[in-house]
Design a protein around this motif. Sequence first.
Motif, PDB file in Angstrom:
ATOM      1  N   PHE A 248       0.654  -1.595  -0.042  1.00 38.38           N
ATOM      2  CA  PHE A 248      -0.130  -0.148  -0.168  1.00 38.38           C
ATOM      3  C   PHE A 248       0.969   1.257  -0.072  1.00 38.38           C
ATOM      4  O   PHE A 248       1.823   0.987   0.248  1.00 38.38           O
ATOM      5  CB  PHE A 248      -1.542   0.414   1.385  1.00 38.38           C
ATOM      6  CG  PHE A 248      -2.383  -0.739   0.806  1.00 38.38           C
ATOM      7  CD1 PHE A 248      -3.293  -0.898   0.660  1.00 38.38           C
ATOM      8  CD2 PHE A 248      -1.581  -2.518   1.317  1.00 38.38           C
ATOM      9  CE1 PHE A 248      -3.641  -1.816   1.023  1.00 38.38           C
ATOM     10  CE2 PHE A 248      -2.545  -3.576   1.721  1.00 38.38           C
ATOM     11  CZ  PHE A 248      -3.928  -3.273   1.188  1.00 38.38           C
ATOM     12  N   VAL A 249       0.647   2.603  -0.443  1.00 34.84           N
ATOM     13  CA  VAL A 249       1.249   3.551  -0.244  1.00 34.84           C
ATOM     14  C   VAL A 249       0.412   4.716   0.137  1.00 34.84           C
ATOM     15  O   VAL A 249      -0.856   4.476   0.337  1.00 34.84           O
ATOM     16  CB  VAL A 249       1.480   3.783  -1.578  1.00 34.84           C
ATOM     17  CG1 VAL A 249      -0.308   4.411  -2.430  1.00 34.84           C
ATOM     18  CG2 VAL A 249       1.650   5.179  -1.738  1.00 34.84           C
ATOM     19  N   THR A 250       1.168   5.720   0.666  1.00 34.34           N
ATOM     20  CA  THR A 250      -0.139   6.815   1.478  1.00 34.34           C
ATOM     21  C   THR A 250       0.369   8.255   0.828  1.00 34.34           C
ATOM     22  O   THR A 250       1.738   8.279   0.434  1.00 34.34           O
ATOM     23  CB  THR A 250       0.707   7.339   2.440  1.00 34.34           C
ATOM     24  OG1 THR A 250       0.434   5.930   3.657  1.00 34.34           O
ATOM     25  CG2 THR A 250      -0.350   7.912   3.518  1.00 34.34           C
ATOM     26  N   CYS A 251      -1.265   8.529  -0.070  1.00 32.53           N
ATOM     27  CA  CYS A 251      -0.647   9.904  -0.416  1.00 32.53           C
ATOM     28  C   CYS A 251      -2.197  10.701  -0.859  1.00 32.53           C
ATOM     29  O   CYS A 251      -2.694  10.528  -0.628  1.00 32.53           O
ATOM     30  CB  CYS A 251      -0.588   8.942  -2.370  1.00 32.53           C
ATOM     31  SG  CYS A 251      -1.837   8.153  -2.881  1.00 32.53           S
ATOM     32  N   GLY A 252      -2.080  11.550  -1.585  1.00 30.04           N
ATOM     33  CA  GLY A 252      -2.827  12.879  -2.178  1.00 30.04           C
ATOM     34  C   GLY A 252      -2.843  12.969  -2.634  1.00 30.04           C
ATOM     35  O   GLY A 252      -1.966  13.099  -3.417  1.00 30.04           O
ATOM     36  N   SER A 253      -3.606  14.024  -3.459  1.00 35.26           N
ATOM     37  CA  SER A 253      -3.825  14.640  -4.082  1.00 35.26           C
ATOM     38  C   SER A 253      -2.652  15.758  -4.723  1.00 35.26           C
ATOM     39  O   SER A 253      -2.233  16.183  -3.557  1.00 35.26           O
ATOM     40  CB  SER A 253      -4.971  15.184  -5.294  1.00 35.26           C
ATOM     41  OG  SER A 253      -5.745  16.963  -3.944  1.00 35.26           O
ATOM     42  N   ALA A 254      -2.212  16.059  -5.629  1.00 38.03           N
ATOM     43  CA  ALA A 254      -1.942  17.366  -5.382  1.00 38.03           C
ATOM     44  C   ALA A 254      -1.721  18.175  -4.779  1.00 38.03           C
ATOM     45  O   ALA A 254      -1.675  19.596  -4.504  1.00 38.03           O
ATOM     46  CB  ALA A 254      -0.774  17.556  -7.233  1.00 38.03           C
ATOM     47  N   GLU A 255      -3.407  18.924  -5.748  1.00 35.64           N
ATOM     48  CA  GLU A 255      -3.425  20.019  -5.433  1.00 35.64           C
ATOM     49  C   GLU A 255      -3.734  20.211  -3.276  1.00 35.64           C
ATOM     50  O   GLU A 255      -4.372  21.011  -2.927  1.00 35.64           O
ATOM     51  CB  GLU A 255      -5.196  20.222  -6.341  1.00 35.64           C
ATOM     52  CG  GLU A 255      -5.877  21.447  -5.688  1.00 35.64           C
ATOM     53  CD  GLU A 255      -7.474  21.698  -6.879  1.00 35.64           C
ATOM     54  OE1 GLU A 255      -8.787  22.424  -6.660  1.00 35.64           O
ATOM     55  OE2 GLU A 255      -7.013  21.199  -7.538  1.00 35.64           O
ATOM     56  N   TYR A 256      -4.613  18.797  -3.441  1.00 31.52           N
ATOM     57  CA  TYR A 256      -4.651  18.985  -1.835  1.00 31.52           C
ATOM     58  C   TYR A 256      -3.487  19.143  -0.800  1.00 31.52           C
ATOM     59  O   TYR A 256      -3.524  19.590  -0.051  1.00 31.52           O
ATOM     60  CB  TYR A 256      -5.226  17.697  -1.183  1.00 31.52           C
ATOM     61  CG  TYR A 256      -5.317  17.673   0.493  1.00 31.52           C
ATOM     62  CD1 TYR A 256      -6.318  17.467   0.961  1.00 31.52           C
ATOM     63  CD2 TYR A 256      -4.455  16.897   0.349  1.00 31.52           C
ATOM     64  CE1 TYR A 256      -7.319  17.723   2.314  1.00 31.52           C
ATOM     65  CE2 TYR A 256      -4.291  17.051   2.530  1.00 31.52           C
ATOM     66  CZ  TYR A 256      -5.979  17.018   2.953  1.00 31.52           C
ATOM     67  OH  TYR A 256      -5.753  16.878   4.299  1.00 31.52           O
ATOM     68  N   LEU A 257      -2.637  18.798  -1.392  1.00 26.04           N
ATOM     69  CA  LEU A 257      -1.191  19.064  -0.600  1.00 26.04           C
ATOM     70  C   LEU A 257      -0.453  20.555  -0.734  1.00 26.04           C
ATOM     71  O   LEU A 257       0.334  21.067  -0.142  1.00 26.04           O
ATOM     72  CB  LEU A 257       0.025  17.764  -1.386  1.00 26.04           C
ATOM     73  CG  LEU A 257      -0.473  16.302  -1.026  1.00 26.04           C
ATOM     74  CD1 LEU A 257       0.326  15.648  -1.506  1.00 26.04           C
ATOM     75  CD2 LEU A 257      -0.060  16.305   0.740  1.00 26.04           C
ATOM     76  N   GLU A 258      -0.793  20.795  -1.623  1.00 25.12           N
ATOM     77  CA  GLU A 258      -0.608  22.503  -2.175  1.00 25.12           C
ATOM     78  C   GLU A 258      -1.202  22.956  -1.280  1.00 25.12           C
ATOM     79  O   GLU A 258      -0.852  24.252  -1.512  1.00 25.12           O
ATOM     80  CB  GLU A 258      -0.791  22.687  -3.496  1.00 25.12           C
ATOM     81  CG  GLU A 258      -0.444  24.390  -4.184  1.00 25.12           C
ATOM     82  CD  GLU A 258      -0.662  24.782  -5.368  1.00 25.12           C
ATOM     83  OE1 GLU A 258      -0.410  25.691  -6.138  1.00 25.12           O
ATOM     84  OE2 GLU A 258      -0.400  23.361  -6.269  1.00 25.12           O
ATOM     85  N   ARG A 259      -2.634  22.772  -0.941  1.00 21.62           N
ATOM     86  CA  ARG A 259      -3.724  23.269   0.007  1.00 21.62           C
ATOM     87  C   ARG A 259      -3.026  23.450   1.175  1.00 21.62           C
ATOM     88  O   ARG A 259      -3.710  24.781   1.902  1.00 21.62           O
ATOM     89  CB  ARG A 259      -5.265  23.361  -0.983  1.00 21.62           C
ATOM     90  CG  ARG A 259      -6.378  24.210  -0.126  1.00 21.62           C
ATOM     91  CD  ARG A 259      -7.852  23.791  -0.232  1.00 21.62           C
ATOM     92  NE  ARG A 259      -7.840  22.937  -1.517  1.00 21.62           N
ATOM     93  CZ  ARG A 259      -8.888  23.341  -2.043  1.00 21.62           C
ATOM     94  NH1 ARG A 259      -9.686  22.788  -1.904  1.00 21.62           N
ATOM     95  NH2 ARG A 259      -8.794  23.045  -4.077  1.00 21.62           N
ATOM     96  N   TYR A 260      -3.205  22.389   1.375  1.00 22.11           N
ATOM     97  CA  TYR A 260      -3.188  21.509   3.013  1.00 22.11           C
ATOM     98  C   TYR A 260      -1.905  21.476   3.493  1.00 22.11           C
ATOM     99  O   TYR A 260      -1.229  22.203   4.735  1.00 22.11           O
ATOM    100  CB  TYR A 260      -4.101  21.190   3.536  1.00 22.11           C
ATOM    101  CG  TYR A 260      -5.140  21.133   3.044  1.00 22.11           C
ATOM    102  CD1 TYR A 260      -5.746  22.251   3.831  1.00 22.11           C
ATOM    103  CD2 TYR A 260      -6.180  20.587   2.395  1.00 22.11           C
ATOM    104  CE1 TYR A 260      -7.613  22.445   3.208  1.00 22.11           C
ATOM    105  CE2 TYR A 260      -7.208  21.027   1.886  1.00 22.11           C
ATOM    106  CZ  TYR A 260      -8.520  21.862   2.814  1.00 22.11           C
ATOM    107  OH  TYR A 260      -9.420  22.473   2.551  1.00 22.11           O
ATOM    108  N   GLY A 261      -0.491  21.374   2.687  1.00 22.62           N
ATOM    109  CA  GLY A 261       0.505  21.261   3.305  1.00 22.62           C
ATOM    110  C   GLY A 261       0.987  19.736   3.049  1.00 22.62           C
ATOM    111  O   GLY A 261       0.202  18.935   2.817  1.00 22.62           O
ATOM    112  N   GLU A 262       2.350  19.636   3.195  1.00 19.39           N
ATOM    113  CA  GLU A 262       2.234  18.359   3.459  1.00 19.39           C
ATOM    114  C   GLU A 262       3.372  17.717   4.361  1.00 19.39           C
ATOM    115  O   GLU A 262       3.975  18.513   4.985  1.00 19.39           O
ATOM    116  CB  GLU A 262       3.726  17.737   2.341  1.00 19.39           C
ATOM    117  CG  GLU A 262       4.045  16.576   1.775  1.00 19.39           C
ATOM    118  CD  GLU A 262       5.109  15.750   1.059  1.00 19.39           C
ATOM    119  OE1 GLU A 262       6.021  14.786   1.182  1.00 19.39           O
ATOM    120  OE2 GLU A 262       5.157  16.848   0.139  1.00 19.39           O
TER     121      GLU A 262
END
Length: 337
Positions: free
Chosen positions: A163-177
């Motif tokens: 499995f992999v933990t991930c988020g959309s590029a837009e979400y991470l840009e908006r809320y931070g990584e």
Amino acid sequence: MDRFQAMKVFMGVVEANSFTRAADNLGLPRATVTNTIQGLENHLKVRLLNRTTRSVSLTADGAAYYERCARILAELEETEAAFQDAARRPQGRLRVDVAGPVGRDILIPNLCEFHSRYPDVELVIGMGDRPVDLVQEAVDCVIRAGELVDSTLVARRIGSLSFVTCGSAEYLERYGEPTTLEELQQHRAVHYFSSVSGRNFDWDFLVDGVSMPVRMEGSIAVNDSDAYITCGLKNFGLIQPARFMALPHLESGALKEILPQWKPSPVPMSVLYPQNRHLSPKVRAFADWAAELFARCPLLSGCNGAGLPAGECRYPDRKPSYTVRDMLVDDNAALTG
């Protein structure tokens, strides 16, 4: 004294409730049956049967001995049958149940190979991830992900799901990584819930080799892997899907892996079959073939897919896309069917 023969004679008398009927059933003289029981009792130094002119009944010792004889002889017969079956070519109808994407993307494209190797096996493949009662539904074996919890089944490990933990590029840009597990508490997640229990699954990370559950907050929950990925792409929150499902989006940049130093725990993939019967040649042949098939696919043999083109599984002479969708473990229910 031939003890196995004596056990068979003893069980024959008990089941026929008569020395005479047992002798007829076994094709032995009545005197031989009588002498065998007497010799057995002398050998064991206990009385096994109460005899009258009209009936035969078990003593307490006889009842205990009967149960053990039945178990020993059944195991002996199954052991002999297993070796006899091994010498025969696999044949007959084999009913298998697998998760839909595994059937469509892995098994079906490679069935010519299985059929060439075992032309006398008629495969009946059911596709789904629901609990299956193998005995009631006459299913020979299933392929499932997760740990075995049903003690009536035997699991043969054939691969491993990462499995992999991930988020959309837009979400991470908006809320931070997030850079630590603690920072996950500042983020939202898309929940995946069990179709059986209805509860959300906690996230999971390997920390120093130990599995650590992490409870995430979120505003949406689904029980379909396609919907789970889509919700992540649509910025509803972070997700933790099967890696080979996420690979195309990871490599396109639509999704980005986070916290790569803490991987989710891998999940074993197994062929499951009932333990109360010896393994038939056709089930053994299918399990062996499935293990070979999964071993040729890095994404299903415990590798994380690093360096592979999106979805590629690198089978010889062909490059099928493995976008397997419904492989998240649904509580432990998947392993009971």
